[in-house]
Write an enzyme that holds these catalytic residues in place. Structure first.
Site, PDB file in Angstrom:
ATOM      1  N   ASP A 184     -39.634  21.251 -36.146  1.00  0.00           N
ATOM      2  CA  ASP A 184     -40.246  21.255 -34.829  1.00  0.00           C
ATOM      3  C   ASP A 184     -41.214  20.090 -34.648  1.00  0.00           C
ATOM      4  O   ASP A 184     -41.860  19.660 -35.604  1.00  0.00           O
ATOM      5  CB  ASP A 184     -40.999  22.571 -34.607  1.00  0.00           C
ATOM      6  N   GLU A 224     -54.936  13.662 -28.735  1.00  0.00           N
ATOM      7  CA  GLU A 224     -55.752  14.692 -29.421  1.00  0.00           C
ATOM      8  C   GLU A 224     -55.669  14.472 -30.922  1.00  0.00           C
ATOM      9  O   GLU A 224     -55.354  15.396 -31.684  1.00  0.00           O
ATOM     10  CB  GLU A 224     -55.216  16.081 -29.056  1.00  0.00           C
ATOM     11  N   CYS A 261     -54.466  27.001 -25.035  1.00  0.00           N
ATOM     12  CA  CYS A 261     -54.292  27.095 -26.485  1.00  0.00           C
ATOM     13  C   CYS A 261     -55.557  27.572 -27.182  1.00  0.00           C
ATOM     14  O   CYS A 261     -55.501  28.423 -28.066  1.00  0.00           O
ATOM     15  CB  CYS A 261     -53.803  25.772 -27.077  1.00  0.00           C
TER      16      CYS A 261
END
Lengths: 658, 658
Positions: free
Chosen positions: B187, B319, B415
């Site tokens: 992923d 980020e 999140c």
């Protein structure tokens, strides 16, 4: 509008001959102008193709192909021609003139039958002229071409380009104006306003002044032209074809009528170009309201938003001003073009009122931010002029990708290098301001002025040794005795100035200064000599405490030059260094830098490497043991020379031992 | 792969009962979980619609409509369920369980006949499953749902969601693997790796461990899966549908095989989630190479790229991590989720080897960065946790737009808040590590442990008063005398710890510590009491001099808490303050902050306002006169409480009078 006689002027009949500056004007003439000529012809090695000349060939029907470059690419050619105009005023050059004439013929050939001139819209979007003033720089390009036409005419007396641009303005007057059916608009990038004033100064034709005033006065009025235009385009832009949610007109200084503005905001170059035209118009039309706005904006820029190097624009996002006292040293923009525009603005403010403060800023921007932008080879430039650099951050921290630790070759967007070229070739125009029979010496630069003063033709030969030494000498040449005042500026950086006339000391006290100038009024005779010695000291400079980024720090300044510490002379990290407040400064020649440059050496402290924990990455990042300060020699070099000895750290502001 | 018996574990049978932390777990149970329940149902007032539950309804055929939210929106529901699982382990709650069961039924209904579960691809791009692992978070969402299933099963014994997720993994195993025809992929956002380890821990089924190892080991191998996939998609992304020039796979930590990596790079949350799984696998499969990589990466993160608050990620661009010692305080990212991931990583490193250093970082991140992210009302959060804030810069300098001076309501990308919720409800799992018959006390948090130690059932009741006071008390409960070691951590912030057993002092010297723990091995009896007093001092902390941003500065730390100065207690600009090195620190209760919080007051200096030049903007920006330092009281409050008293300046690092 009642234009009044231009009481103050910036004399243009000044020939530079200066040990410091002539090197730069020579460099521009011998290297920059020829190199830029190659660049606009897509022949500069290693540089991206500019397309500037080729676009004109296509528009003139002399070549086939696609438009290349930015929508404002025409202005590259204009700025080159303007610099050539100034260069030819310094020294005629038949070959250079032939090249310019050839390009001017090309420009004339690209002009459309109705007078319109712009290669982007002629080649690429012929049906869409004047539909996107916000983004597309049509008037901006015209403005630069007008400036070029004026400079070239002044140098050569040839009016070919002037006639082309007058026809373009005739056309513009059919499109813009308060009359029904015309656009009550203005360009997204201010520039034509100051250019039209130059054309007015040259021709005396009032309509040019009137058109400049129209653009200035319409700007920011409601309903907002830029927003209405954007709505008509379906909220799409040239640079971003997606539908946008909002158009931030403060970027264009169009968020309120300009004469109501008090804070510098938005794109810095646009802002200072506009302020320059505002100051011109305030003076030429005796517009007290506009004058007050100029003073407010000057005040805001120079007392809350200007770096110690004369740089302006605190963020690369929109190359823009941010807000009062926000002057980060590492994420800074401080674009070269913006400082050049600040110099324009300062010169116009000096015409409005002879205050040394304006010349102080002009000098600060010139000797530091602007001069730093060009490499000693004339072929590499900084757009962004940072006050603190950590090269690894420039490559590894995206928030600093816009900061380059070394000067770059001619860029895709070639705004800064040609702007430097035109400023340096016209530097003679910034030395003096004449106001009636008072001649204000703004800059101490070796030169010879010819002017009428006190009703007589006078020459004034200036010799100067700045920035390294403060001795200045003026010699008057005149056929007959003539009364006028020579007003000597006492720079803000200068703690003491001694003055003598024909060897006899002139005693004066500070309160005899008039707004920072010492006026020497007398009946001058041929051969009279004025000598001044400006004390050049190395001093620490401190920022207002509201500048968070510089709190507890100091910068080293010697005369007009701001200094910086570099890795080439000091161990990294530079941030570990700390100045002593009682430090003495020794002068020495700067290793690896151009001859004559004075480096500064001082005893300082440095945070010692943590020997106990080791210098590697095995040591803990945070410790309770206070770091030890050790003695260190700190060497500082003039900021304008930074980045000439490989990639390394650099800092203007250093921790101070307050 | 030879999974070996899990020699070390994080005991889960710990019940928190702590004056400091119980307030937060209560807040999560009483406010955050109910609020988040409303949020995922699009009913939270003032918050953007999440769409999370509605997407499952649509996918289950129970509603009609379009997919809403991010491609990873499913994970919001998963994180809520995981937090509910932990919450129910603390305290059963029939109504909450009913709500969870209902949502689990909905999830089951949304599962496709082949086991596939993901509402985005089910609703919006049914034919494009597994075609954009890089961007689309399919395995990431599955990972979070597996974590939820495990937590919910552990709390309730109900395996409905567990069965759903096992079927999903069965499906994933048909898609991924080294076998011909399957994807040798992984992923774009690591998460499923650590989730599969949890499932292995619960079920003992080796294939889950094997699948986790497959994803970890494939990552960064050549040919690069993410690049190949991107080429297959025509170099287009989910978030940016334009053709891209380059895919920076270091953002995904896929630039080289993970076991070869030494520097933390790319998106910080992805990185630490991956390191967590790597440490799990290194331990469970006795993989020395992977263990060495974990140590290198831990070392790099915590010794060169971690803020003093335990924040990681120096830039909001991606980020992400930037590079060694680049820790800007004002343009920082330090995302809440990244610090939570660092806590996961620390816990797994403690299982690998019982070194107090890991617990030190865990505690630092927990008490500072993570705790600061949540407002005292449980409804407002920081994503970005800056160490220096100038509110005007947050709004007027685009380089700081990502920094908010006040906590915001539940965000569009939710999140961080659910991550905080699941961490705080499972905080009991971080208190101890058990390794054979040694129990390591990592965190001093009031709680009661039940475990088998020395072959006997033991309870260990811990009472603690951290962070305000350092008294800690342990009471052993056991039916019979039993030998084991209780290893007390001596925190890095603690200059001295005294220990007694049943009132009798335990004398020890530093060299008796084992990697920062004091092991107390004896035959324990029911009612034995261990008392420890950790000296809590207010101390100045200094960063390594290579951290340019903190040079010549210090931070105030008291026990595990990092402090900051705020406008609410100190005159602006905060940057004008300067610590005295010899300063004494007085403690007082913090005005306007939750009861019990200790504020620190100290005599300091401040750069005085320039009275001569005036405090307005009329004063010159740069002066040669050194600023005057005046005496000032400096008040600092715990960093985790910053921004609770209106918008103002804040700074952790303050100029130090070295």
């Amino acid at each position: 509008m009642n234009p009044i006689p231009n009481k103050a002027s910036s004399p243009t009949s000044v020939r530079l001959n200066d040990p410091f500056w002539s090197r730069y004007t020579d460099l521009v003439q011998n290297v920059v102008i020829p190199y830029q000529y190659e660049a606009i012809h897509d022949r500069a090695p290693g540089a991206e193709p500019s397309g500037a000349v080729r676009n004109f060939r296509i528009a003139a029907g002399q070549a086939e192909g696609e438009f290349v470059g930015w929508v404002f690419q025409d202005s590259d050619l204009a700025k080159w021609l303007e610099a050539v105009g100034y260069s030819l005023q310094i020294r005629r050059d038949a070959e250079l003139e032939r090249r310019a004439d050839e390009l001017i013929e090309l420009i004339a050939a690209a002009q459309q039958p109705d007078g319109y001139l712009n290669t982007y819209f002629t080649i690429k979007e012929p049906g869409r002229r004047w539909t996107n003033l916000t983004d597309c720089h049509e008037l901006y390009c015209a403005g630069h071409m007008i400036e070029a036409a004026v400079a070239y005419y002044e140098a050569t007396g040839k009016d070919r380009l002037l006639q082309v641009m007058k026809r373009m303005i005739d056309h513009i007057e059919t499109v813009f104006g308060p009359e029904e059916g015309r656009l009550r608009g203005y360009d997204g990038h201010q520039e034509i306003e100051l250019a039209l004033v130059k054309l007015y100064n040259l021709t005396g034709e009032e309509r040019y002044l009137k058109l400049a005033a129209f653009f200035i006065n319409e700007r920011g009025q409601e309903p907002n032209f830029l927003i209405a235009e954007w709505e008509r385009r379906g909220r799409r832009g040239h640079f971003n074809p997606n539908v946008q949610e909002k158009l931030d007109v403060s970027y264009f200084q169009a968020h309120m009528p300009v004469r109501e503005q008090s804070e510098a905001i938005g794109h810095a170059v646009r802002a200072v170009y506009m302020y320059t035209a505002m100051a011109d118009l305030a003076r030429l039309t005796e517009d007290a309201e506009l004058e007050a706005a100029c003073r407010r904006l000057w005040h805001n820029v120079t007392r809350t938003q200007m770096y110690v190097t004369g740089g302006i624009g605190s963020t690369h996002h929109g190359e823009a001003f941010t807000f009062d006292y926000d002057l980060p040293n590492d994420t800074v923009y401080a674009e070269t073009c913006a400082s050049i525009g600040l110099i324009f603005f300062a010169q116009r403010m000096l015409l409005l009122e002879p205050k040394a403060e304006y010349a102080d800023v002009m000098e600060r921007a010139l000797y530091n931010n602007v001069l730093a932008s060009m490499a000693q080879d004339g072929k590499h430039y900084f757009y962004v002029n940072p006050l603190e650099v950590w090269p690894q951050a420039c490559s590894c921290n995206p928030g600093k990708h816009h900061v380059k630790p070394q000067r770059q070759a001619w860029f895709g967007c070639a705004c800064c290098p040609p702007n430097v070229a035109r400023l340096l070739t016209s530097l003679n125009r910034y030395v003096y301001t004449q106001r009636g029979d008072t001649l204000y010496a703004n800059l101490y630069i070796g030169s010879e002025l010819s002017a009428e003063l006190g009703g007589n033709a006078v020459t004034l030969k200036q010799q100067a040794e700045l920035p390294w030494s403060g001795s200045v000498r003026f010699e008057i040449g005149t056929d007959r005795e003539t009364e006028f005042a020579l007003a000597l500026r006492l720079p803000a950086w200068c703690p003491e100035m001694t003055v003598s006339v024909n060897g006899e000391a002139v005693n004066f006290s500070r309160h005899e200064l008039r707004d920072g100038y010492l006026p020497l009024r007398r009946r001058w005779q041929d051969g009279d000599v004025v000598e001044a010695v400006l004390t050049i000291e190395t001093r620490l400079v401190y920022a207002d405490r509201r500048v968070r980024a510089d709190a507890h720090k100091a910068a080293i300044q010697r005369g007009p030059l701001v200094y910086c510490a570099e890795s080439a002379d000091n161990a990294e990290p530079i941030a570990a260094l700390r100045l002593r407040q009682d430090a003495a400064f020794a002068e020495r020649s700067a290793a690896g830098l151009p001859g004559g440059a004075v480096a500064i050496e001082t005893d300082a402290f440095r945070i010692a490497a943590d020997e106990k924990n080791g210098a590697g990455t095995e040591s803990l990042l945070y410790r309770t043991e206070p770091p030890r300060l050790e003695s260190a020699k700190l060497t500082a070099v003039p900021y304008y020379l930074w980045g000439n000895r490989g990639s390394g750290e650099m800092a203007v502001w250093l921790m101070a031992g307050l």
